[in-house]
Scaffold this motif. Structure first.
Motif, mmCIF file in Angstrom:
data_model
loop_
_atom_site.group_PDB
_atom_site.id
_atom_site.type_symbol
_atom_site.label_atom_id
_atom_site.label_comp_id
_atom_site.label_asym_id
_atom_site.label_seq_id
_atom_site.Cartn_x
_atom_site.Cartn_y
_atom_site.Cartn_z
ATOM 1 N N SER B 612 -55.459 39.189 102.066
ATOM 2 C CA SER B 612 -54.480 38.222 101.276
ATOM 3 C C SER B 612 -53.779 37.440 101.497
ATOM 4 O O SER B 612 -52.987 38.018 101.131
ATOM 5 N N TYR B 613 -53.969 36.249 102.302
ATOM 6 C CA TYR B 613 -53.371 35.753 102.306
ATOM 7 C C TYR B 613 -53.852 34.266 103.072
ATOM 8 O O TYR B 613 -55.287 34.038 102.673
ATOM 9 N N VAL B 614 -53.213 32.931 103.000
ATOM 10 C CA VAL B 614 -53.915 31.674 103.044
ATOM 11 C C VAL B 614 -53.413 31.489 104.402
ATOM 12 O O VAL B 614 -52.619 31.898 105.236
ATOM 13 N N ALA B 615 -54.941 31.136 104.710
ATOM 14 C CA ALA B 615 -55.149 31.132 106.447
ATOM 15 C C ALA B 615 -54.987 29.528 107.318
ATOM 16 O O ALA B 615 -55.542 28.869 106.197
ATOM 17 N N ALA B 616 -53.705 29.008 107.012
ATOM 18 C CA ALA B 616 -53.000 28.014 107.687
ATOM 19 C C ALA B 616 -53.219 28.023 108.935
ATOM 20 O O ALA B 616 -52.413 28.479 110.210
ATOM 21 N N TRP B 617 -53.514 26.544 109.153
ATOM 22 C CA TRP B 617 -54.554 26.170 110.972
ATOM 23 C C TRP B 617 -53.793 25.461 111.478
ATOM 24 O O TRP B 617 -53.870 24.291 110.946
ATOM 25 N N ALA B 618 -53.110 25.141 112.854
ATOM 26 C CA ALA B 618 -52.113 24.382 113.076
ATOM 27 C C ALA B 618 -53.279 23.822 114.709
ATOM 28 O O ALA B 618 -53.598 24.411 115.084
ATOM 29 N N PHE B 619 -53.358 22.792 114.668
ATOM 30 C CA PHE B 619 -54.040 22.056 115.274
ATOM 31 C C PHE B 619 -52.989 22.069 117.368
ATOM 32 O O PHE B 619 -51.631 21.899 117.258
ATOM 33 N N LYS B 620 -53.423 22.522 117.801
ATOM 34 C CA LYS B 620 -52.642 22.400 119.517
ATOM 35 C C LYS B 620 -53.469 20.979 120.501
ATOM 36 O O LYS B 620 -52.929 22.099 121.719
ATOM 37 N N PRO B 626 -57.156 26.026 118.184
ATOM 38 C CA PRO B 626 -55.663 25.650 117.041
ATOM 39 C C PRO B 626 -55.514 27.597 116.466
ATOM 40 O O PRO B 626 -56.157 28.463 116.903
ATOM 41 N N GLU B 627 -54.396 27.043 116.266
ATOM 42 C CA GLU B 627 -53.957 28.549 115.914
ATOM 43 C C GLU B 627 -53.224 28.608 114.720
ATOM 44 O O GLU B 627 -53.294 27.686 113.824
ATOM 45 N N LEU B 628 -53.332 30.116 114.336
ATOM 46 C CA LEU B 628 -53.557 31.148 112.889
ATOM 47 C C LEU B 628 -52.292 31.305 112.350
ATOM 48 O O LEU B 628 -51.819 32.386 112.921
ATOM 49 N N HIS B 629 -51.685 30.667 111.334
ATOM 50 C CA HIS B 629 -50.433 31.048 110.300
ATOM 51 C C HIS B 629 -50.956 31.485 109.373
ATOM 52 O O HIS B 629 -51.932 30.908 108.357
ATOM 53 N N LYS B 630 -50.659 32.358 109.308
ATOM 54 C CA LYS B 630 -50.320 33.183 107.817
ATOM 55 C C LYS B 630 -49.651 33.317 106.686
ATOM 56 O O LYS B 630 -47.987 33.425 106.892
ATOM 57 N N GLU B 631 -49.681 32.869 105.104
ATOM 58 C CA GLU B 631 -48.789 32.646 104.166
ATOM 59 C C GLU B 631 -49.075 33.845 103.352
ATOM 60 O O GLU B 631 -50.740 33.870 102.659
ATOM 61 N N ALA B 632 -48.298 34.941 103.333
ATOM 62 C CA ALA B 632 -48.869 36.749 102.177
ATOM 63 C C ALA B 632 -48.881 35.927 101.113
ATOM 64 O O ALA B 632 -48.326 35.359 101.131
#
Lengths: 258, 646
Positions: B612-620, B626-632
């Motif tokens: 139950s999160y938004v998967a937001a990927w960062a370019f590395k 890429p790095e995964l950030h999560k917005e719950a």
């Protein structure tokens, strides 16, 4: 089927331009006209030649980007059909097909089959809108509009701005295009406050762009892929002369001097 | 990185219904006399871009707008057929802002942000008012009032429409508003111009590098903020209902400059498209989903009947599988459910047509019940289009339809203000990830594009500019600023590289191959093994692209091959991120169906505990993962349930 193409090639606005002949030996009747050209282009690329440049985008007959004169007819032989929706089954094995850009003084060629249709945008900019800022609207149902009026406005509003009407007209007039927008907005109650000003400014811009005048040939309506009728030109003329009598301030100087 | 939605406080004392109003009051304003001191770049002139550019210009900002088409009126919003949702409840059938909000969150399979969706439902009311004020000729009843119809996935009639050309009419409304501002010299319009990169200075978006598609000139444009409204990336599949030149490059270039890409795997496959007919096919044509209101979907019960003339197959040998499996929604189940079921019956060998990848959409009952003239009045233009393409008469023979890629719910990550994680970079419409969760309901794309452009960005952008000015964060940027020059140089190097590979394969041949990989492995049904295969195949194809690409002509002129090559180059990277995201999300939700995660009845099975999160990927970096950030995501107003349309 085998199709022989004669395609207008012109490297830029200054180039004189000429026809080049290409043979496509194996066209699928189920492919669209532009898909056939895609294949010709892939073949040209494989021979290190530059592909034929043509405008196209949605390929669903609605964006108005595509358009070429095919065997003398804007958008080709099928009525009410844009170039992208024309299919090769409308041609016969062994056909020769001549393809040219829209030809009009107001539509300079950019390259091959691509022309600059910015003049049409400038006609809209001259007045083809209702001046209402965002957030100023009343409730949508506060203004009932009789269905026949709304339907007629919609008939005019279906114009896709492709320019086939200009290409078809012996005078390269943009009357059908301009009248479609003038009628769409002029029919609706929301469009009344600016009706006289709108038609005056749009007609003035149409003339300034170098489009010709209307001499009632009707080729425009025949070529229109959306079936916009000549009645809208009559309507624009009425609006224009009405504005000249009732609100002469809205009529361009050139017309007032007469 | 902590992802803050920046949504206003919502709790028992601060109801969701007042959130946007409170937020608007709390935002800083730019003094009317100061607005003309700011410049804003808007990329894209579809519903979101044109409405944003027009409205911001009306407010007094100086706008530079860009589109790659020859006129802003041709953006692909124009092709939307069916309609636009609004919670007006004119028919009095029980609709409300809350119901539209609820339906949208549920329809998105609980993967969107509640606060955003609620605002969208509220603003839907203003959109219809605004459009009618502009003279958009929406359909009316004989009494002169607006007409509504029901649309896939909704049990109320809340869809406004203009024949089968709603997108066209709404876009022309926004385009005309834009034209008025061009005439007023508040918008500088750049047509046939494509964004090639984003200029970021001191961590803020300050401009773009563009390529003039006629002259090939690369130019830097500097501004105080950048608004991307560049549409979706469905063309990564090569065959889709998108326009030929629709592309993901603007968003992708922003991603490479640090903007997060959210939920890239969420792809909508539209159930009612005309089936593929051959290798030369360049795009797929959508038939409006409104057809499902009166058409009945079926396939033969027995595989051996599939080659027969459908009119000779008796009623008892037909399987109206949607009506059978979903008695309450029947043929009107949401798009993802309808598409997946079509795939399932074709996988069982019961598909129809030469390719066996098709199902029937049959109007004979409707014609018998309503008469041919009524059916013609409702769907005449669609029937004509179908006949033109397939050479078959749908009044006599059932249509054949098959799902096709249509819309991408994923996109650049934005907060409640529609601002990405790069300050000053705002993203609107299909280009952002917000509002539709994992599946978009019919007639909601037009609603979101216009809500973002007319009614959200004018406030949130002002707040950004006012705040940044107080912080002295928007110094004047010279054209020879080192970051501007460096970005221009990088774009030039990229163009030179594409021009100089000197290989043997055309951009289209790579694009087609990529499309096949994506449709096969990252399409309607996704598996761990398939996604891993895609993650091997895509980098290989990309490597071959840079070894064997052929582009002819010059970079300093109109060059359609170069345009395609640049877009395909970005698709080759974006595709990998989509597969990676799809692999990471080991649950099914909405348009993302992981075959490992389904209910006993074969429906998408979410895993709310874990996903139950938004998967937001960062370019590395080009060769880095890429790095995964999560917005719950939390749900306080809509109860999480297993979606059921039985």
């Amino acid at each position: 089927m085998k199709i022989t193409l004669h395609v207008w090639r012109q490297s830029d606005a200054k180039d004189k331009g000429h026809f080049e002949k290409y043979v496509h030996p194996n066209v699928s009747p189920d492919s669209s006209f532009l898909e056939m050209l895609d294949e010709v282009n892939e073949d040209l690329l494989s021979q290190n030649k530059e592909p034929i440049a043509f405008d196209n985008d949605c390929r669903e007959g609605i964006c108005g980007a595509c358009g070429m004169v095919i065997n003398g007819a804007p958008h080709g032989p099928q009525r009410l059909t844009t170039t992208c929706q024309l299919h090769m089954r409308k041609f016969k094995d062994g056909d020769e097909v001549w393809i040219e850009p829209w030809r009009a003084k107001a539509f300079p060629v950019i390259r091959d089959l691509i022309v600059d249709r910015g003049a049409m945008d400038r006609i809209i900019e001259a007045g083809g809108y209702i001046s209402i800022n965002t957030q100023n609207a009343q409730d949508a149902n506060a203004l009932p509009i009789p269905k026949p009026v709304a339907d007629k406005a919609m008939d005019a509003a279906t114009c896709i701005g492709c320019g086939a009407c200009v290409a078809a007209c012996p005078n390269a007039a943009a009357m059908l295009f301009t009248s479609a927008k003038v009628s769409h907005l002029g029919l609706l109650p929301q469009g009344q406050p600016e009706r006289a000003r709108r038609v005056g400014n749009m007609v003035a811009q149409m003339e300034a762009e170098g489009f010709g005048g209307c001499t009632n040939h009707g080729d425009c309506a025949e070529a229109c892929p959306k079936g916009i009728g000549l009645e809208f030109i009559a309507r624009m003329n009425r609006d224009f002369f009405g504005a000249m009598l009732k609100s002469p301030d809205h009529i361009p100087a050139r017309w007032k001097r007469r | 990185m902590e992802l803050k939605s920046n949504a206003p406080l919502i709790d028992a004392q601060h109801p969701i219904a007042t959130a946007w109003e409170r937020h608007r009051f709390n935002m800083k304003l730019v003094n009317p006399a100061n607005k003309r001191k700011y410049s804003v770049i808007v990329v894209g002139t579809g519903l979101a871009g044109a409405s944003a550019a027009a409205t911001l210009a009306e407010l007094g900002y100086n706008i530079k707008a860009f589109c790659f088409q020859d006129s802003p009126r041709r953006a692909h919003s124009i092709a939307a057929q069916g309609g636009i949702n609004a919670a007006k409840d004119y028919p009095g059938d029980g609709d409300s802002v809350f119901r539209l909000f609820y339906d949208t969150v549920k329809g998105g399979d609980y993967r969107s942000r509640e606060a955003n969706v609620y605002r969208l439902a509220q603003l839907s009311l203003n959109i219809i008012d605004q459009a009618v004020g502009q003279g958009v000729p929406l359909a009316r009843e004989y009494g002169g009032l607006l007409s509504n119809r029901s649309f896939g996935g909704a049990q109320v009639s809340r869809t406004f429409y203009a024949r089968g050309q709603t997108g066209q009419q709404l876009l022309l409304g926004a385009y005309q508003a834009l034209a008025r501002q061009i005439e007023a010299n508040k918008v500088e319009m750049h047509v046939r111009t494509e964004m090639m990169d984003l200029i970021v200075i001191d961590g803020r978006a300050r401009g773009i590098v563009s390529r003039n598609l006629v002259t090939g000139a690369l130019e830097a444009h500097i501004a105080d903020a950048v608004v991307l409204a560049s549409g979706g990336y469905g063309n990564v599949y090569f065959l889709s209902t998108n326009a030929m030149a629709s592309n993901g490059s603007a968003a992708w270039r922003a991603y490479r400059r640090g903007a997060l890409f959210a939920n890239p795997c969420y792809t909508q496959i539209h159930p009612t498209c005309i089936p593929v007919h051959g290798e030369h096919q360049s795009k797929l044509t959508l038939m409006s989903e409104s057809l499902r209101n009166d058409g009945r979907v079926w396939v033969p019960k027995k595989a051996e009947d599939c080659g027969k003339n459908p009119n000779t197959i008796p009623e008892e040998d037909r399987d109206y599988y949607l009506e059978r499996k979903y008695p309450s929604f029947g043929n009107l189940v949401p798009r993802d459910v309808a598409s997946r079921n079509a795939k399932m019956v074709c996988d069982e060998g019961r598909g129809v047509g030469a390719t066996k990848l098709g199902v029937y959409l049959d109007f004979s009952d409707a014609i018998n019940r309503l008469g041919k003239h009524v059916v013609e009045e409702r769907y005449g233009n669609l029937f004509e289009m179908y006949e033109r393409i397939t050479d078959e008469d749908p009044y006599k023979t059932p249509m054949r339809i098959f799902p096709a890629v249509h819309y991408t719910m994923g996109g650049l990550w934005v907060d409640y203000n529609l601002q990405s994680n790069i300050p000053g970079l705002f993203v609107l419409g299909e280009a952002n990830f917000s509002d539709h969760g994992a599946n978009r309901l019919g007639a909601s794309a037009l609603m979101q594009g216009l809500a973002d452009g007319y009614f959200v960005i004018p406030y949130t952008l002002g707040h950004y500019l006012a705040t940044a000015t107080v912080d002295k964060a928007l110094p004047k940027i010279a054209e020879d600023h080192e970051a501007v020059v460096a970005t221009l140089d990088e774009v030039k190097a990229r163009v030179d590289q594409l021009m100089s590979i000197g290989g043997s394969r055309t951009p289209d041949s790579f694009h087609k191959e990529l499309g096949k990989i994506m449709w096969e492995h990252v399409g309607m049904g996704r598996t761990e093994a398939g996604l891993k295969t895609a993650l091997e195949l895509i980098p290989k194809l990309r490597a071959e692209f840079y070894k064997d690409l052929k582009v002819v002509g010059a970079a300093e002129s109109l060059n359609i091959t170069l345009e395609k090559a640049a877009r395909v180059a970005d698709f080759l990277e974006l595709a990998e991120l989509m597969a990676r995201d799809a692999l990471n999300r080991a649950e099914s939700c909405g348009g993302h169906f992981r075959e490992e995660s389904q209910t006993e009845e074969g429906e998408a099975k979410r895993d709310d505990e874990q996903f139950s999160y938004v998967a937001a990927w960062a370019f590395k970096g080009a060769d880095e993962a890429p790095e995964l950030h999560k917005e719950a995501l939390t749900f306080d107003h809509v109860k999480l349930t297993q979606r059921s349309y039985k």
